[in-house]
Scaffold this active site. Structure first.
Site, short mmCIF file in Angstrom:
data_model
loop_
_atom_site.label_atom_id
_atom_site.label_comp_id
_atom_site.label_asym_id
_atom_site.label_seq_id
_atom_site.Cartn_x
_atom_site.Cartn_y
_atom_site.Cartn_z
N ASP A 18 -10.77 -2.37 7.38
CA ASP A 18 -9.61 -2.95 7.81
C ASP A 18 -9.69 -4.23 8.47
O ASP A 18 -10.59 -4.65 9.26
CB ASP A 18 -8.81 -2.07 8.71
CG ASP A 18 -7.21 -1.99 8.46
OD1 ASP A 18 -6.92 -3.01 7.65
OD2 ASP A 18 -6.61 -1.58 9.14
N GLY A 21 -6.72 -9.48 6.48
CA GLY A 21 -5.72 -10.23 6.57
C GLY A 21 -5.51 -10.76 7.87
O GLY A 21 -5.17 -12.13 7.92
N ARG A 31 -4.27 -14.89 3.44
CA ARG A 31 -4.87 -13.47 3.28
C ARG A 31 -6.10 -13.61 2.56
O ARG A 31 -6.98 -12.79 2.55
CB ARG A 31 -3.82 -12.61 3.13
CG ARG A 31 -2.83 -12.23 4.09
CD ARG A 31 -1.70 -11.33 3.86
NE ARG A 31 -2.41 -9.87 3.37
CZ ARG A 31 -2.57 -9.08 4.55
NH1 ARG A 31 -2.27 -9.22 5.96
NH2 ARG A 31 -3.11 -7.86 4.18
N SER A 63 -6.15 1.53 -1.47
CA SER A 63 -5.86 2.55 -1.31
C SER A 63 -4.60 2.85 -2.47
O SER A 63 -4.09 2.04 -3.12
CB SER A 63 -5.19 2.86 0.07
OG SER A 63 -3.96 2.30 0.11
N SER A 64 -4.19 4.11 -2.60
CA SER A 64 -3.06 4.37 -3.49
C SER A 64 -1.90 3.77 -2.99
O SER A 64 -0.94 3.55 -3.93
CB SER A 64 -2.99 5.84 -4.13
OG SER A 64 -3.22 6.56 -2.53
N GLU A 65 -1.80 3.52 -1.96
CA GLU A 65 -0.45 3.11 -1.18
C GLU A 65 -0.62 1.42 -1.22
O GLU A 65 0.52 0.66 -1.21
CB GLU A 65 -0.30 3.34 0.31
CG GLU A 65 0.10 4.95 0.24
CD GLU A 65 -0.99 5.77 0.05
OE1 GLU A 65 -2.17 5.66 0.43
OE2 GLU A 65 -0.74 6.92 -0.68
N ASN A 66 -1.67 0.71 -1.53
CA ASN A 66 -1.93 -0.61 -1.41
C ASN A 66 -1.21 -1.35 -2.78
O ASN A 66 -1.12 -2.47 -2.51
CB ASN A 66 -3.30 -1.21 -1.55
CG ASN A 66 -4.02 -0.75 -0.13
OD1 ASN A 66 -5.26 -0.63 0.05
ND2 ASN A 66 -3.38 -1.00 0.99
N TRP A 67 -0.81 -0.55 -3.66
CA TRP A 67 -0.12 -1.07 -4.82
C TRP A 67 1.17 -1.62 -4.25
O TRP A 67 1.84 -2.37 -4.87
CB TRP A 67 0.40 -0.03 -5.79
CG TRP A 67 -0.90 0.38 -6.45
CD1 TRP A 67 -1.33 1.47 -6.20
CD2 TRP A 67 -1.84 -0.34 -7.51
NE1 TRP A 67 -2.77 1.60 -7.11
CE2 TRP A 67 -2.91 0.69 -7.83
CE3 TRP A 67 -1.80 -1.39 -8.17
CZ2 TRP A 67 -4.07 0.18 -8.84
CZ3 TRP A 67 -2.72 -1.98 -9.17
CH2 TRP A 67 -3.85 -0.99 -9.24
N ARG A 69 1.85 -3.71 -2.01
CA ARG A 69 1.61 -4.96 -1.53
C ARG A 69 2.15 -6.34 -2.41
O ARG A 69 2.45 -5.74 -3.65
CB ARG A 69 0.06 -5.34 -1.27
CG ARG A 69 -0.32 -4.46 -0.05
CD ARG A 69 -1.74 -5.00 0.39
NE ARG A 69 -2.10 -4.04 1.55
CZ ARG A 69 -3.15 -4.34 2.36
NH1 ARG A 69 -3.65 -5.27 2.26
NH2 ARG A 69 -3.46 -3.62 3.34
C1 IPE Z 1 -6.46 1.14 4.68
O1 IPE Z 1 -6.11 -0.01 5.32
C2 IPE Z 1 -6.83 0.98 3.03
C3 IPE Z 1 -8.02 0.21 2.96
C4 IPE Z 1 -8.64 -0.23 4.03
C5 IPE Z 1 -8.44 -0.15 1.69
P1 IPE Z 1 -4.54 -0.34 5.25
O2 IPE Z 1 -4.26 -1.72 5.75
O3 IPE Z 1 -4.03 -0.07 3.82
O4 IPE Z 1 -3.85 0.90 6.21
P2 IPE Z 1 -2.44 0.83 6.81
O5 IPE Z 1 -1.43 0.28 6.04
O6 IPE Z 1 -2.63 -0.21 8.03
O7 IPE Z 1 -2.33 2.36 7.57
C1 IPE Z 2 -8.22 -4.36 4.47
O1 IPE Z 2 -7.74 -5.52 5.14
C2 IPE Z 2 -8.22 -4.76 2.90
C3 IPE Z 2 -7.40 -3.81 2.02
C4 IPE Z 2 -6.56 -2.98 2.45
C5 IPE Z 2 -7.63 -3.97 0.53
P1 IPE Z 2 -6.14 -5.72 5.14
O2 IPE Z 2 -5.70 -6.40 4.10
O3 IPE Z 2 -5.38 -4.30 5.22
O4 IPE Z 2 -5.84 -6.61 6.30
P2 IPE Z 2 -4.83 -6.48 7.71
O5 IPE Z 2 -5.03 -4.82 8.20
O6 IPE Z 2 -3.57 -6.66 6.96
O7 IPE Z 2 -5.28 -7.20 8.74
MG MG Z 3 -4.96 -3.24 6.73
#
Ligand code: IPE
Ligand code: IPE
Ligand code: MG
Length: 247
Positions: A18, A21, A31, A63-67, A69
């Site tokens: 994590d 970004g 990012r 993650s399944s929730e990252n869609w 974004r």
């Molecule tokens: C968890 O990070 C998912 C991955 C590292 C792939 P997120 O950035 O998606 O989690 P939240 O939203 O901060 O909980």
């Molecule tokens: C982790 O970094 C990568 C993924 C979730 C794919 P983030 O993209 O969540 O970065 P932050 O948490 O916004 O800094």
């Molecule tokens: Mg993150």
């Protein structure tokens, strides 16, 4: 590969990568640059894990929730995954790394799924570290799919409800055959699991590291392993005495 004389190496390390970004943000970069740097940290982490003698390294990639974004970021992340597999598959295969993918594979785009399947297929016989990539992964979704599959077998009379044990549930998860993680590391200072390996994490040691993922170096990894070696795991039991009383 040279193995390091480290004590008490965890067999399975899982990492929530994590902070890509925020890494970019503090540098005034988009990012997407953070995600690019993040891939370099992935390469270093795999190398370090293999050298340290870790058996399984699971990386939370998407993650399944990252869609949820913005579409441009999702496209960017998909592009990076594709490039990583195309560019690194042969190197990883040459290093005897076995790749496994966990997460929901149904409805994956036709330019992604074949690449994931190829990575698994090509490295199936490899015997060095297992690199488990969590892609389109969410623990609750994984558990729901496992429960659906068990419920189907119960309804068909193939399994008796009394036979639904923790072992059976584990065997129906995407991680079937992979031991539970001993250590879960999350970078970026956030202290939550974000729907990662909830069932499997039952007795994992948790470690939250302030570095953003692109800054997670070989030294950060070795430091985490040294801290893990100093942790005492009890699994619900009692502490094993190291000194006899009165001696
Ligand atoms: C968890 O990070 C998912 C991955 C590292 C792939 P997120 O950035 O998606 O989690 P939240 O939203 O901060 O909980
Ligand atoms: C982790 O970094 C990568 C993924 C979730 C794919 P983030 O993209 O969540 O970065 P932050 O948490 O916004 O800094
Ligand atoms: Mg993150």
């Amino acid at each position: 590969m040279t193995k390091h004389a480290l004590k008490n190496i965890p067999n399975h390390v899982a990492i929530i990568m994590d902070g890509n970004g925020r890494w970019a943000n503090v540098r005034g970069l988009p990012r997407s640059m953070g995600h690019r740097k993040g891939v370099e940290a992935v390469r270093e982490a795999v190398r370090t894990a293999a050298e340290a003698g870790i058996g399984y390294l699971t990386l939370f990639a998407f993650s399944s929730e990252n869609w949820s974004r913005p579409e441009s970021e999702v496209t960017d992340l998909m592009g990076l995954l594709k490039t990583f597999i195309r560019r690194d598959l042969e190197t990883l295969h040459g290093e005897n790394v076995r790749i496994r993918i966990i997460g929901d594979r149904s409805n994956l785009r036709s330019d992604i799924l074949p690449l994931l399947l190829e990575a698994e297929e090509r490295t199936r016989g490899n015997t060095s570290i297992q690199l488990v990539i969590a892609f389109n992964y969410g623990s609750r979704d994984e558990i729901a799919r496992a429960v659906r599959s068990i419920a189907g077998d119960v309804a068909a009379g193939q399994i008796h409800p009394a036979d639904v044990t923790p072992e059976l549930i584990s065997a129906r998860l995407d991680t079937a055959g992979i031991p539970d993680p001993d250590l879960i590391i999350r970078t970026s200072g956030e202290e939550r699991l974000s729907n990662f390996l909830l069932w499997q994490a039952a007795y994992a040691e948790l470690m939250f590291i302030p570095d953003f993922w692109p800054d997670f170096s070989r030294a950060s990894f070795l430091d985490a392993l040294a801290k893990f070696a100093g942790r005492e795991r009890r699994f619900g039991g009692v502490r094993t005495p190291t000194l006899a009383v009165g001696s």
